[in-house]
Design a protein around this motif. Structure first.
Motif, short mmCIF file in Angstrom:
data_model
loop_
_atom_site.label_atom_id
_atom_site.label_comp_id
_atom_site.label_asym_id
_atom_site.label_seq_id
_atom_site.Cartn_x
_atom_site.Cartn_y
_atom_site.Cartn_z
N ILE A 90 74.76 -4.47 57.11
CA ILE A 90 74.90 -3.83 58.42
C ILE A 90 74.06 -2.54 58.42
O ILE A 90 73.83 -1.97 57.34
N PRO A 91 73.59 -2.14 59.59
CA PRO A 91 72.68 -0.98 59.63
C PRO A 91 73.23 0.22 58.84
O PRO A 91 74.44 0.41 58.78
N ILE A 92 72.36 1.01 58.32
CA ILE A 92 72.63 2.19 57.48
C ILE A 92 73.21 1.75 56.14
O ILE A 92 72.63 2.02 55.09
N LEU A 93 74.34 1.01 56.18
CA LEU A 93 74.97 0.60 54.93
C LEU A 93 74.00 -0.24 54.09
O LEU A 93 73.92 -0.06 52.87
N SER A 94 73.25 -1.12 54.75
CA SER A 94 72.38 -2.01 53.98
C SER A 94 71.30 -1.20 53.24
O SER A 94 70.95 -1.52 52.10
N THR A 95 70.81 -0.14 53.87
CA THR A 95 69.81 0.70 53.20
C THR A 95 70.44 1.37 51.98
O THR A 95 69.85 1.39 50.89
N GLU B 284 95.60 -11.33 56.80
CA GLU B 284 94.89 -12.61 56.68
C GLU B 284 95.84 -13.70 56.21
O GLU B 284 95.78 -14.83 56.66
N GLN B 285 96.75 -13.35 55.30
CA GLN B 285 97.71 -14.35 54.82
C GLN B 285 98.70 -14.74 55.91
O GLN B 285 99.31 -15.79 55.87
N LEU B 286 98.84 -13.84 56.88
CA LEU B 286 99.73 -14.15 58.01
C LEU B 286 98.95 -14.89 59.11
O LEU B 286 99.44 -15.04 60.22
N GLY B 287 97.75 -15.29 58.79
CA GLY B 287 97.00 -16.15 59.71
C GLY B 287 96.03 -15.43 60.62
O GLY B 287 95.36 -16.06 61.42
N LYS B 288 95.93 -14.08 60.48
CA LYS B 288 95.00 -13.37 61.37
C LYS B 288 93.58 -13.49 60.80
O LYS B 288 93.39 -13.48 59.59
N PRO B 289 92.57 -13.60 61.68
CA PRO B 289 91.21 -13.74 61.16
C PRO B 289 90.73 -12.47 60.47
O PRO B 289 91.19 -11.37 60.80
N LYS B 290 89.80 -12.66 59.54
CA LYS B 290 89.24 -11.50 58.83
C LYS B 290 88.41 -10.65 59.78
O LYS B 290 87.67 -11.20 60.61
N LYS B 291 88.56 -9.33 59.69
CA LYS B 291 87.73 -8.45 60.51
C LYS B 291 86.37 -8.29 59.85
O LYS B 291 86.30 -8.07 58.64
N ASN B 292 85.31 -8.36 60.64
CA ASN B 292 83.98 -8.20 60.05
C ASN B 292 83.79 -6.78 59.54
O ASN B 292 84.37 -5.83 60.07
N GLU B 293 82.96 -6.66 58.51
CA GLU B 293 82.69 -5.34 57.94
C GLU B 293 81.93 -4.48 58.96
O GLU B 293 81.08 -4.98 59.69
N SER B 294 82.28 -3.20 59.00
CA SER B 294 81.56 -2.27 59.89
C SER B 294 81.66 -0.87 59.28
O SER B 294 82.53 -0.61 58.43
N ILE C 49 84.76 0.89 57.24
CA ILE C 49 84.65 1.51 55.91
C ILE C 49 85.20 2.93 55.96
O ILE C 49 85.97 3.35 55.08
N ALA C 50 84.83 3.67 57.02
CA ALA C 50 85.31 5.06 57.14
C ALA C 50 86.84 5.07 57.19
O ALA C 50 87.49 5.89 56.51
N CYS C 51 87.42 4.15 57.98
CA CYS C 51 88.89 4.10 58.08
C CYS C 51 89.50 3.78 56.71
O CYS C 51 90.52 4.35 56.32
N GLY C 52 88.82 2.86 55.99
CA GLY C 52 89.31 2.47 54.66
C GLY C 52 89.35 3.66 53.72
O GLY C 52 90.34 3.88 53.02
N VAL C 53 88.26 4.44 53.72
CA VAL C 53 88.20 5.61 52.83
C VAL C 53 89.29 6.60 53.20
O VAL C 53 90.01 7.13 52.34
N PHE C 54 89.45 6.81 54.50
CA PHE C 54 90.46 7.76 54.96
C PHE C 54 91.86 7.29 54.54
O PHE C 54 92.67 8.06 54.03
N ARG C 55 92.10 5.99 54.73
CA ARG C 55 93.42 5.44 54.37
C ARG C 55 93.66 5.62 52.86
O ARG C 55 94.74 5.99 52.43
N MET C 56 92.61 5.37 52.09
CA MET C 56 92.78 5.46 50.64
C MET C 56 93.07 6.89 50.21
O MET C 56 93.82 7.12 49.26
N LEU C 57 92.44 7.84 50.92
CA LEU C 57 92.66 9.23 50.53
C LEU C 57 94.10 9.66 50.78
O LEU C 57 94.60 10.56 50.13
N ARG C 58 94.76 9.00 51.72
CA ARG C 58 96.12 9.40 52.05
C ARG C 58 97.17 8.70 51.19
O ARG C 58 98.32 9.05 51.21
N LYS C 59 96.77 7.67 50.51
CA LYS C 59 97.75 6.90 49.74
C LYS C 59 97.53 7.03 48.26
O LYS C 59 96.48 7.50 47.82
N ASN C 60 98.51 6.58 47.53
CA ASN C 60 98.38 6.60 46.09
C ASN C 60 98.21 5.15 45.63
O ASN C 60 99.04 4.31 45.90
#
Ligand SMILES: CCCCCCCCCCCCCCCCCC(=O)SCCNC(=O)CCNC(=O)[C@H](O)C(C)(C)COP(=O)(O)OP(=O)(O)OC[C@H]1O[C@@H](n2cnc3c(N)ncnc32)[C@H](O)[C@@H]1OP(=O)(O)O
Ligand SMILES: O=P(O)(O)OC[C@H](O)CO
Length: 800
Positions: free
Chosen positions: A258-263, A363-373, A377-388
């Protein structure tokens, strides 16, 4: 069994843990403090224990590497499991310097790492475009184009057009590693991971071993890790970087392009490939793209390191997915055709305390996978910073050489393909269907039998080559998975689901509190007033919680799987699950082998170099040693095979036929012809363990029996996606209504696997029309009686 180090410890901070029960989901309560004490206690605990060195290569497949690429000094480092950050600081020269230098320790550390431009590739794109296979693919495609456009005589124009297209593909494919960028990312990751994880644990001996092989052997290395999370590849490059080992080129699925990330990815070593070599619009193979994939050869020729995720996707079940061997086949070909002298293969195990990706459960509950964006990724990093996220452990296995003289896979491969001799014997799905429908074997007369004969005729050449490389891939994945540490969360989840499903008092379940905290909402902790204020722990019975616990529990599935399959096969399902009649060992092993083949998409009982018979024989011996099984009577008669059956050990042929006849003659297995009759011990402890083993496989069997019932509803062809969705709804409804004994039998990955297995077994037949895959019952399973036999076969195992 390799345990996470956290498991070996009890962190004795009662007050802190009391708080945790009061605020079980408040990650902030526990996120920060603990490292120093934790580290010291943990290290001291370890120093007193003699633990086996994890990750030696296979002695029977790669005997020379087993000896050569090893040093006893690695064993002496066997207890040196370090936190990565501690290594960084201790390795960094800033220790001897002043206050400011210590403040800047991370910066100095990354600046001191040995990474420079000369280590990496040059002119890959041009070299690949000049490769003869690529050139001929360009000409073929250009000729086709030419003909299609009815422009004879304009070959040059067409060729340069196709060449341009090839160059564009390659520019996407080839990494452009930047040492400065690696340093910068290294610094960012060290800081980030320090916040995400309690510790990143690596084994110093293993790293020394990899480093020694990398520097002394002077041949390319191919890292083949299990794939659990997007963090995997960040961790591996980071760890190698910290140890001055060159960054590998990583085969990345083009879903990440995806743009930027691929570079950024290409600057860090990633190169993009299609995850499926789909056909071109006109149904032909895209030969241009396939030839370009051989750019990997150029990387290896330039002594680059490679990292390939054989599964091609992150595990959604906690168990490794099936290995796909296309990239590995290129590595093998590069060596076999003499372009490089040798390759070192390094399986890598990775284990996390806690699931990092938030979307697995949905996904195990049958919801489709969200495409990478980028946003995702930003949300993922933020979520990880808040959790242990607890600890992560990376295990680098002993590198093994693919050189003909050593690796038996490759010598077998060379024999079969480059001197065209020998025949591969392989177990077929046909034999398995026969096992289920045995009394009516004549049912296969007709179309399917012909198809099977056709397949058998085709076996020796291309199929056997594919099979060998598949076996190599399977072996590597088996090794990598086996070396992955068992974390405390995995053990607690497994015990709660399959040993103490109704709950257990905390004092009885002797586990680290930390695991319970990490499992968060998946466990219910209640305080019972009548038991001296003891806490009771039970798995939460909500569907998402069961699915998540199942994921963790599956991470140690491989530890018990052969024993569990023996336990499953033990009885003809009496009400308590434990047979009172003695059971013939030979029959037991045969039934277990049938089950392990039936569940081939769920479990890998053994690496391809071992026979299933051998593995189950060992499992029975082990269970006898534990006292769980005992020999009720020995048969005095030699086993004489019934006229319709082959003698046992020959029944399921060895997947690889490199064992020489002499070796076979020496083997004990040929002599193991005397049967004995076994019973399960009456001791409550043993029976409890036996039932635990049976329960481990029960959710899987429940899913398969549900699928065997559901297959009756398939009266006319249906789109595969519809069928899968309906089957999923059916199983999930059983779970939601409390009809299913094991709610986790409705996970989406199990549903998909049942469909796949039934297709492979020949229960379902697939057709592809107008880009849609439809499923229908095969002619063999059209008669209801045969579908019933399928169900009876599954129910013939113990479903507790
Ligand atoms: C300190 C600093 C810190 C910095 C940190 C920085 C970190 C790095 C950041 C960058 C990283 C970027 C992200 C990386 C992501 C990695 C994870 C993934 O993406 S995972 C996803 C990506 N990775 C993967 O997917 C890797 C695993 N997948 C594969 O290997 C697949 O097979 C495939 C994708 C290559 C092909 O797909 P498939 O549909 O199977 O296609 P076909 O069946 O048509 O076969 C194609 C060709 O292969 C042949 N062949 C096949 N099998 C065999 C065999 N057994 N025997 C022999 N040959 C075999 C076959 O004959 C054919 O050859 P030909 O006829 O054309 O000559
Ligand atoms: O698990 P997937 O299928 O989302 O793929 C993950 C890979 O790392 C991306 O190619």
């Amino acid at each position: 069994m390799e345990l996470s180090d956290g498991f070996l410890l009890q962190v004795n901070n009662g007050e802190q843990w009391c708080n945790r029960w009061k605020h079980p989901n408040d990650d902030s309560v526990s996120h920060r403090p603990r490292p120093t004490i934790f580290f010291i206690t943990w290290k001291e605990g370890l120093l007193n224990r003699k633990r086996p060195f994890v990750g030696r290569c296979c002695h029977s497949c790669t005997p020379q590497s087993w000896v050569i690429i090893y040093d006893n000094v690695f064993t002496s480092l066997h207890v040196s499991v370090y936190k990565l950050v501690h290594i960084c600081v201790s390795m960094c020269s800033c220790r001897q310097r002043g206050w400011l230098a210590r403040r800047l320790s991370y910066v100095l550390f990354v600046m001191e790492r040995d990474v420079n431009k000369d280590m990496f590739t040059r002119n890959v794109v041009d070299n690949v475009l000049n490769n003869s296979r690529v050139e001929s693919a360009i000409v073929t495609v250009a000729t086709d184009l030419d003909a299609a456009a009815s422009l004879p005589g304009q070959e040059h124009k067409a060729i340069s057009k196709v060449k341009q297209k090839a160059r564009a593909f390659l520019q996407e494919m080839v990494a452009n590693i930047s040492p400065a960028f690696i340093r910068l990312t290294g610094w960012v990751l060290l800081r980030l991971f320090n916040g995400f994880f309690w510790s990143i644990q690596i084994h110093k001996g293993q790293l020394e071993m990899v480093k020694k092989a990398a520097t002394e052997q002077n041949v390319p290395m191919v890292f083949l890790p299990v794939h659990k999370s997007h963090i995997d590849y960040l961790l591996i490059t980071l760890i190698l970087f910290c140890h001055n080992i060159k960054a590998p080129h990583i085969a990345a699925g083009n879903n990440l392009s995806i743009p930027i990330l691929s570079t950024l990815i290409r600057k860090l070593g990633g190169f993009f490939i299609r995850r499926r070599m789909e056909e071109t619009g006109d149904g032909k193979k895209d030969i241009l793209y396939r030839s370009l994939l051989h750019a990997v050869k150029e990387l290896l020729r330039q002594q680059q390191f490679l990292e390939v995720y054989l599964e091609g996707t992150r595990s959604r079940s906690g168990k490794p997915s099936t290995a796909r061997a296309g990239m590995l086949s290129i590595v093998v070909d590069t060596m076999c055709t003499g372009s490089i002298a040798d390759v070192l293969v390094v399986p890598v195990g990775i284990s996390y305390d806690r699931i990092l990706e938030g979307n697995y459960n949905s996904e195990q509950l049958g919801k489709p996978k969200k495409n990478e964006s980028l946003w995702g990724i930003a949300c993922g990093v933020f979520r990880m910073l808040r959790k242990n996220y607890g600890c992560v452990r990376v295990d680098f296995n002993q590198p093994f050489s693919l050189k003909v003289t050593d690796c038996r896979f490759i010598s077998a491969f060379i024999q079969k393909n480059y001197s065209c001799c020998g025949h591969m014997r392989s177990f077929s799905r046909f034999q398995l269907s026969l096992l289920i429908l045995k009394p009516d074997a004549q049912l296969f007369e007709g179309q399917e039998e012909e198809e099977q004969q056709q397949l058998n005729r085709e076996l020796p050449d291309d199929l056997s080559r594919r099979q060998l490389i598949n076996n190599l891939a399977k072996h590597v994945l088996f090794t990598a998975n086996k070396s992955s540490a068992i974390m405390s969360t995995h053990i607690v989840a497994c015990l709660l689901l399959y040993r103490h499903r109704q709950g257990v008092v905390l004092s009885k379940l002797d586990v680290v509190m930390r695991a319970l905290h990490l499992l968060g909402n998946c466990v219910n902790v209640t305080s019972s007033s009548n038991r001296n204020g003891e806490f009771t722990i039970a798995p939460s019975q909500t569907v998402p919680a069961l699915f998540e616990l199942n994921f963790y529990s599956n991470c140690l599935f491989h530890v018990f799987i052969s024993d569990a399959i023996i336990a499953e096969s033990e009885s003809d399902h009496p009400p308590d699950g434990l047979s009172s009649l003695p059971l013939s060992q030979e029959r037991l092993i045969r039934k277990a082998a049938g089950l392990s083949h039936f569940l081939v998409n769920e479990v890998t009982v053994a690496p391809p170099c071992q026979t299933i018979y051998q593995v189950f024989h060992d499992a029975v011996t082990r269970l006898i040693q534990y006292g769980v099984l005992y020999v009720a009577e020995e048969d005095q008669e030699e086993l004489s095979p019934s006229p319709t059956e082959e003698p046992w050990p020959k029944k399921f042929p060895e997947p690889l036929s490199w064992r020489s006849d002499e070796e076979d003659e020496d083997s004990d297995f040929g002599e193991e012809q005397r049967d004995r009759y076994l019973k399960v011990s009456v001791s409550p402890e043993h029976q409890e363990f036996f039932v635990f083993l049976q329960r481990l496989v029960s959710p899987v069997l429940e899913a398969y029996s549900g699928a065997a019932i559901f297959v009756h509803s398939l009266s006319q062809p249906m789109a595969e996606s519809d069928y899968t969705q309906r089957l999923f709804r059916y199983l999930l409804t059983r779970t939601e209504r409390g009809v299913a004994a094991y709610g986790e039998s409705a996970t989406h990955y199990l549903v998909k696997n049942t469909v796949r297995t039934f297709k492979e077994l020949g229960v379902l037949k697939q057709r592809r029309e107008n880009e849609v895959t439809t499923l229908e019952l095969s002619s063999t399973f059209l008669p209801q009686a045969n579908r019933n036999k399928l169900l009876q076969y599954i129910l013939g195992f113990t479903l507790l």
